[in-house]
Design a protein around this motif. Structure first.
Motif, PDB file in Angstrom:
ATOM      1  N   LYS A 106       7.340 -54.758 -15.297  1.00 41.33           N
ATOM      2  CA  LYS A 106       8.212 -55.535 -14.397  1.00 41.33           C
ATOM      3  C   LYS A 106       8.795 -54.636 -13.304  1.00 41.33           C
ATOM      4  CE  LYS A 106      10.660 -59.075 -16.088  1.00 41.33           C
ATOM      5  NZ  LYS A 106       9.907 -60.259 -15.715  1.00 41.33           N
ATOM      6  N   ASP A 107       9.122 -53.396 -13.663  1.00 45.99           N
ATOM      7  CA  ASP A 107       9.662 -52.455 -12.675  1.00 45.99           C
ATOM      8  C   ASP A 107       8.631 -52.152 -11.591  1.00 45.99           C
ATOM      9  OD1 ASP A 107      11.970 -52.413 -14.135  1.00 45.99           O
ATOM     10  OD2 ASP A 107      11.600 -50.461 -15.080  1.00 45.99           O
ATOM     11  N   ILE A 108       7.359 -51.964 -12.010  1.00 43.00           N
ATOM     12  CA  ILE A 108       6.318 -51.669 -11.007  1.00 43.00           C
ATOM     13  C   ILE A 108       6.134 -52.880 -10.090  1.00 43.00           C
ATOM     14  CG2 ILE A 108       3.862 -51.130 -10.648  1.00 43.00           C
ATOM     15  CD1 ILE A 108       3.868 -49.706 -13.354  1.00 43.00           C
ATOM     16  N   LEU A 109       6.074 -54.055 -10.702  1.00 43.76           N
ATOM     17  CA  LEU A 109       5.887 -55.276  -9.900  1.00 43.76           C
ATOM     18  C   LEU A 109       7.034 -55.439  -8.906  1.00 43.76           C
ATOM     19  CD1 LEU A 109       4.730 -57.654 -12.804  1.00 43.76           C
ATOM     20  CD2 LEU A 109       3.295 -56.808 -10.935  1.00 43.76           C
ATOM     21  N   GLU A 110       8.235 -55.185  -9.386  1.00 36.49           N
ATOM     22  CA  GLU A 110       9.419 -55.359  -8.534  1.00 36.49           C
ATOM     23  C   GLU A 110       9.402 -54.335  -7.383  1.00 36.49           C
ATOM     24  OE1 GLU A 110      11.606 -57.707  -8.478  1.00 36.49           O
ATOM     25  OE2 GLU A 110      13.023 -56.807  -7.075  1.00 36.49           O
ATOM     26  N   TYR A 157       6.803 -53.065  -5.876  1.00 38.66           N
ATOM     27  CA  TYR A 157       5.815 -53.412  -4.845  1.00 38.66           C
ATOM     28  C   TYR A 157       6.075 -54.768  -4.208  1.00 38.66           C
ATOM     29  CZ  TYR A 157       2.816 -49.435  -5.807  1.00 38.66           C
ATOM     30  OH  TYR A 157       2.315 -48.163  -5.925  1.00 38.66           O
ATOM     31  N   ARG A 158       6.571 -55.709  -5.001  1.00 39.90           N
ATOM     32  CA  ARG A 158       6.780 -57.074  -4.484  1.00 39.90           C
ATOM     33  C   ARG A 158       8.196 -57.522  -4.855  1.00 39.90           C
ATOM     34  NH1 ARG A 158       1.537 -59.519  -4.406  1.00 39.90           N
ATOM     35  NH2 ARG A 158       2.394 -61.492  -3.697  1.00 39.90           N
ATOM     36  N   ALA A 187       0.216 -55.983  -8.574  1.00 41.66           N
ATOM     37  CA  ALA A 187       1.404 -56.111  -7.712  1.00 41.66           C
ATOM     38  C   ALA A 187       1.004 -56.267  -6.254  1.00 41.66           C
ATOM     39  CB  ALA A 187       2.293 -54.885  -7.902  1.00 41.66           C
ATOM     40  N   PHE A 224       6.593 -62.616 -11.430  1.00 40.33           N
ATOM     41  CA  PHE A 224       5.311 -62.566 -12.147  1.00 40.33           C
ATOM     42  C   PHE A 224       5.641 -62.563 -13.644  1.00 40.33           C
ATOM     43  CE2 PHE A 224       4.352 -60.218  -8.197  1.00 40.33           C
ATOM     44  CZ  PHE A 224       3.202 -60.869  -7.778  1.00 40.33           C
ATOM     45  N   VAL A 276      -1.660 -52.431 -13.032  1.00 39.97           N
ATOM     46  CA  VAL A 276      -0.471 -53.228 -12.658  1.00 39.97           C
ATOM     47  C   VAL A 276      -0.186 -53.075 -11.161  1.00 39.97           C
ATOM     48  CG1 VAL A 276       2.015 -53.508 -13.019  1.00 39.97           C
ATOM     49  CG2 VAL A 276       0.511 -53.135 -14.977  1.00 39.97           C
ATOM     50  N   ARG A 277      -0.441 -51.876 -10.644  1.00 38.40           N
ATOM     51  CA  ARG A 277      -0.243 -51.667  -9.208  1.00 38.40           C
ATOM     52  C   ARG A 277      -1.182 -52.577  -8.413  1.00 38.40           C
ATOM     53  NH1 ARG A 277       0.199 -46.138  -9.478  1.00 38.40           N
ATOM     54  NH2 ARG A 277      -2.051 -46.029  -9.268  1.00 38.40           N
ATOM     55  N   GLU A 329      -0.798 -48.390 -15.449  1.00 36.41           N
ATOM     56  CA  GLU A 329      -0.064 -48.299 -14.176  1.00 36.41           C
ATOM     57  C   GLU A 329      -0.955 -48.685 -13.002  1.00 36.41           C
ATOM     58  OE1 GLU A 329       3.065 -44.673 -14.443  1.00 36.41           O
ATOM     59  OE2 GLU A 329       1.673 -44.703 -12.765  1.00 36.41           O
TER      60      GLU A 329
END
Ligand code: NAI
Length: 529
Positions: A175-179, A181-182, A151, A187, A147-148, A144
C-alpha cells in the motif's frame, strides 16, 4: 459487486503458471493473461514443451490456452475429469462442445496490467543473500518491482492480490508503494497465499483443502475479497473459501509450511534415536500416524525436506520473530532447520563410513536430484548438501541421474560448490548422466535421493549380486537409501537384456515420469506460439 473480466498474473513460474491455468479453465468468460519478464519462459508456456513439469498441467494449459472444438471433447473431458477426480463438476463450460481460448502468456507487462481488473502477484520471494538479514530475511526485490509496475500502469480500483509467500505486513508495504506512485488512488490489496505442492500442483489447485483470502476490514476490501472468492467458487465449494484478515492470511502460509516442516524434522530426530537403539522409524511413524490427533502425513523419515519453500519460509519466520523482539520463538523454529541439516549430514557421513571411510578412486551414483518425485525443480535439493560432503572426500566421480531435472538446472545448482576446481568439466568429478544405467555403471554405491517411482522396486544393478541396503534406518524411508554395489574389482554390473528399470520406464505414464525436459534444439518450441 465487482466484476472481473480480465485477470493478469505477474510471474509465470511454478505457482503463477498452474494457478492461472486452473483459474482460466474454470472461468471461461474471464481472460487470464500471465506475464513475465523472462521471454524464454513465456515462449515455453506458449509452446508444446511447458517450462515446468506437473502431472496433468499440459492438458489443462492446452485446453484453456488453445480452446477446444467439438472433436476435442475427449481431451477436454480428460483434463477436467482427471485432475478434478471426485470434485464437483466445474462450471468451466466443459459440458459444452467447444470453448474459446482464455489463457494467454505475454511479456507485455505494462499493457496487460493496464487492462486488468485483478492482478495476481506470483513472483519469486527468495531468501536475501546479502545485507541486513542475509540468509533469513525475504528478498522482496521482485515483489517491489511487480508492485511498482502495478502502481504505474494499473487503472484506479484494480485489485492487487499477493499470491507470493511474503512476510506478515507486506500488505502495508504494498500500500505504501502504491500510495507513493499514485497518491490518493485506491487499489484494494488482498492476500491469497498458495498452498500447492510441486508434483501435485494440479490436483492441489483443482481440489484445495482451503482457499484463504485475506482482506482489510473495509468496504472496498470486502468487495475485492468477494470478487476473488467468486472466481474460486467456479470450482471450489464456498465452504472451503475462508475469508480472514490480511495479516492472518500472510502469516498463515508461513505457519503452515513451518508446521509441515516441523513434522519432518520431528520424525527425523526420532530416526537418529532409532539408529542408536535398533528401533524401526517406519514402525514408529506408522503407529504414531494412526493417532487421529496426529495423522500420518509428513511423517516419513529420510533426507529431510527440500524444495524452494520450506527452508526459506522458516528462515523468514525466524527473522520475523526476531525482528518482533521474540528470540525464543525464532530459536524454536530455527531448530527445525538445524535438524534438517543434521539429517543430510548424517546420511552423507554414513555413506562415507559404509565405504570404509574413503571415497578416493570410487564412483558414487546418485539416482534422483529433484527434491521430490514428479517435479523437475532442481532448487534447494537435499542432494546438493549430500554431494557437497561427498566431494570433500575426493571421489573419482559423482554421477547424477534424474529423469526430469535438466542437466543445465542441476549444473546451475551445483555451481555453488565450485571453489578453485571446476567440478563439471568433461573430466571433472561430477558428471550428469542421461540414464540410470550410465550413472550406476561401475559404481561403488548407488544413492537413491529422490523417491521416483521408477527407482522403487528396481534393481539398478540387475544381473549382479543382490543389492545390499547399507543404511537400515534410511531404507524404509525413501528418499535416501544407499544401495551397496559390488566393488569395482568384482564383476562390473551389466544391464540384463530386458532390465526391470527399462521395463518400468517404458510402461510409465504421465504420473511416473512426465515428459522429459524440452531439448535445447526443439524446433517446435522455437516456432510455436
Ligand atoms: P518462480 O521463480 O518459479 O517464478 C517467479 C517468476 O516471476 C519468474 O519467472 C520471474 O521471472 C518472474 N518475475 C519476477 N519479477 C517479475 C516482474 N517484476 N515482472 C514480471 N515477472 C517477474 O517462483 P515460484 O516457485 O512460482 O514461486 C512464486 C511465489 O510462490 C514465491 O513467493 C513462493 O514462495 C510461492 N510459492 C511457491 C510454491 C512452489 O511450490 N514453488 C508453492 C507455494 C507458494
Amino acid at each position: 459487486n465487482v466484476s472481473i473480466w480480465h485477470v493478469c498474473c505477474i510471474g509465470a513460474g511454478y505457482v503463477g503458471g498452474p494457478t492461472a491455468a486452473v483459474m482460466a479453465l474454470h472461468n471461461p468468460n474471464v481472460r487470464v493473461t500471465v506475464v513475465d519478464r523472462d521471454e524464454t519462459r513465456i515462449n515455453a508456456w506458449k509452446g508444446r514443451h511447458l517450462p515446468i513439469h506437473e502431472p496433468g498441467l499440459a492438458s489443462v494449459v492446452r485446453l484453456a490456452r488453445d480452446g477446444s472444438k467439438e472433436r476435442r471433447q475427449g481431451a477436454r473431458g480428460q483434463a477436467a475429469a482427471g485432475a478434478t477426480k471426485g470434485s464437483q463438476t466445474p462450471t468451466d463450460g466443459s459440458s459444452h462442445s467447444s470453448r474459446q481460448p482464455n489463457l494467454f502468456f505475454s511479456t507485455a507487462c505494462a499493457e496487460t496490467i493496464a487492462n486488468a481488473d485483478m492482478i495476481l502477484v506470483s513472483v519469486n520471494t527468495p531468501t536475501k543473500l546479502r545485507g541486513v538479514g542475509a540468509g533469513r530475511a525475504t528478498d522482496m526485490t521482485a515483489v517491489e518491482g511487480a508492485v511498482r509496475d502495478v502502481a504505474i500502469h494499473a487503472r484506479p480500483g484494480t485489485i492487487l492480490v499477493e499470491k507470493s509467500t511474503v512476510p506478515c505486513k507486506t500488505g502495508q508495504l504494498i500500500k505504501d508503494i502504491l500510495e507513493a506512485y499514485r497518491p490518493g488512488i485506491s487499489f484494494p490489496v488482498l492476500s491469497n497465499p498458495e498452498f500447492l505442492s510441486e508434483g501435485t500442483a494440479i490436483r492441489d489447485l483443482m481440489k484445495p483443502d482451503r482457499v484463504v483470502i485475506g482482506c482489510e476490514s473495509t468496504i472496498p476490501g470486502h468487495r475485492a475479497a468477494a470478487a476473488l472468492a467468486n472466481l474460486y467458487a467456479s470450482w471450489v465449494p464456498r465452504s472451503k473459501i475462508a475469508p480472514i484478515g490480511l495479516w492472518s492470511s500472510e502469516l498463515c502460509k508461513l505457519a503452515a509450511n513451518a508446521m509441515l516442516a516441523q513434522r519432518v524434522s520431528s520424525i527425523n530426530s526420532i530416526s537418529a534415536i532409532c539408529e542408536r537403539t535398533g528401533a524401526d522409524v517406519s514402525e514408529i511413524a506408522k503407529s504414531v500416524g494412526m493417532d487421529a490427533r496426529i495423522g500420518s502425513q509428513f511423517l516419513k523419515a529420510g533426507l529431510g525436506f527440500g524444495g524452494s519453500c520450506f527452508r526459506k519460509d522458516i528462515a523468514s519466520l525466524t527473522y520475523l520473530a526476531e525482528s518482533l523482539g521474540l528470540p525464543e520463538v525464532a530459536a524454536y523454529w530455527q531448530q527445525v532447520l538445524e535438524m534438517n541439516n543434521f539429517q543430510r549430514d548424517r546420511f552423507a557421513r554414513h555413506v562415507i563410513s559404509s565405504l570404509n571411510n574413503t571415497l578416493r578412486g570410487k564412483k558414487i551414483a546418485i539416482l534422483g536430484y529433484a527434491f521430490k518425485k514428479n517435479t523437475g525443480d532442481a532448487r534447494e535439493s537435499p542432494a546438493l548438501d549430500v554431494i557437497r560432503i561427498l566431494l570433500e572426500e575426493n571421489p573419482r566421480c559423482v554421477a547424477i541421474y534424474d529423469p526430469l531435472c535438466s542437466a543445465a538446472d542441476i549444473q546451475r545448482e551445483l555451481r555453488v560448490l565450485e571453489d578453485d576446481r571446476p567440478l563439471m568439466r568433461p573430466d571433472g568429478p561430477v558428471q550428469i548422466m542421461s540414464s540410470a544405467y550410465e550413472a550406476c555403471a561401475d559404481s561403488n554405491a548407488v544413492l537413491v535421493l529422490t523417491d521416483w517411482d521408477m527407482f522403487k522396486n528396481s534393481r539398478p544393478v540387475a544381473g549382479s549380486k543382490p543389492v545390499e541396503v547399507a543404511v537400515d534406518q534410511f531404507d524404509g524411508a525413501a528418499p535416501a537409501s544407499i544401495l551397496r554395489l559390488p566393488l569395482r574389482s568384482e564383476k562390473p554390473p551389466t544391464p540384463p537384456e530386458t532390465p526391470k528399470m527399462q521395463t518400468l520406464e517404458s510402461e510409465q505414464d504421465d504420473r511416473l515420469v512426465p515428459e522429459p525436459p524440452c531439448p535445447a534444439d526443439c524446433t517446435e518450441c522455437q516456432t510455436s506460439g
